[in-house]
Design an enzyme around this catalytic site. Structure first.
Site, PDB file in Angstrom:
ATOM      1  CD  GLU A   1      -2.813  -0.992   2.493  1.00 35.47           C
ATOM      2  OE1 GLU A   1      -2.840   0.075   3.154  1.00 35.47           O
ATOM      3  OE2 GLU A   1      -3.425  -2.014   2.838  1.00 35.47           O
TER       4      GLU A   1
ATOM      5  CG  ASP B   1      -3.503   7.884   8.175  1.00 32.26           C
ATOM      6  OD1 ASP B   1      -3.720   6.670   8.210  1.00 32.26           O
ATOM      7  OD2 ASP B   1      -3.567   8.566   7.142  1.00 32.26           O
TER       8      ASP B   1
END
Length: 259
Positions: A47, A58
């Site tokens: 990824e 995140d």
């Protein structure tokens, strides 16, 4: 066949390992070397993060990487150029993970076309509403044979999970918790119960578990309850520590996953 589908169709009983890193961090021009190194070291899928100024899903590690990448000058167009340069050398699936705003600015169709030209097999867009995916993104992505991977969390209802399973292809990204990304020492009973609940749904798509995997215990739990594991923050931390040397970072990661 799309490389993501091929990977899951041919893995047999083998558990997969996917790694995430942010393009442009810690160095602007390290993306290609990191990808080729991870492929050489046996990683099954990669990824590649598209840096964004407001990565809401995140944790601090990946936020810091995105900030550094943007300061280094990484852009989506530059990332596609870097990926195109190594397209003929890459054999494993590449998945771009990024937020909706930069992709919309690029344009959905130009983005999917650029993915094909750069050898990208799938995309993860955490803030893409599912209705918008069905109405606007899926028809275009399907034309270009790009898999749009959806995330589920412990709070996602069984009904919605089945709906996602019916309208997506490739794999389902099981977020281990509703929290932001970041390493965890273990998965508690609540997370284990979540894993078992999803397993009992007997979904059509294979599943990969991510968020919080950083040691032998969390890796084993993910691999026992899905087709494999996705590691992000731990590898990003090690890549930063090793100043972009992916070989040293993967050595350190493998050591951590044994303990």
């Amino acid at each position: 066949m799309n490389r993501i589908n091929t990977l899951f169709a041919t893995r047999g009983d083998r558990k997969l390992l996917s790694l995430y890193f942010c393009a442009g961090a810690p160095t602007l021009n390290g993306t290609a070397d990191t990808i080729l190194t991870l492929q050489r070291r046996g990683i099954d899928m990669i990824e590649v993060g598209i840096p964004f100024s407001d990565p809401m899903a995140d944790g601090p590690v990946i936020q810091d990487a995105a900030t550094k990448a943007l300061k280094n000058g990484m852009t989506l167009r530059l990332l596609f150029d870097q990926l195109k340069a190594i397209k003929d050398e890459v054999r494993i699936p590449l998945v771009l993970m990024g937020y909706l705003n930069p992709i919309l600015q690029f344009g959905i169709e130009p983005f999917c076309k650029a993915c094909v030209e750069a050898g990208v097999s799938g995309v993860i867009i955490p803030d893409l509403p599912f209705k918008d995916y069905l109405d606007s993104v899926k028809p275009v992505a399907d034309r270009y044979d790009i898999r749009v991977i959806m995330l589920i969390t412990p709070e996602t209802s069984d009904e919605r999970i089945r709906f996602i399973d019916d309208h997506t292809d490739g794999f389902i990204y099981m977020v281990s918790s509703a929290a932001i990304t970041g390493a965890q020492k273990s998965f508690d009973e609540a997370k284990q119960a979540y894993f078992r609940r999803i397993d009992d749904l007997h979904l059509r798509n294979p599943r990969m578990i991510g968020f919080g995997i950083s040691n032998a215990q969390t890796l084993a739990a993910a691999q026992q309850n899905a087709a494999g594991a996705i590691i992000g923050s731990k590898f990003v931390t090690l890549l930063e520590k090793e100043e972009g040397d992916a070989d040293k970072a993967i050595d350190s990661l493998f050591e951590a996953l044994r303990s």
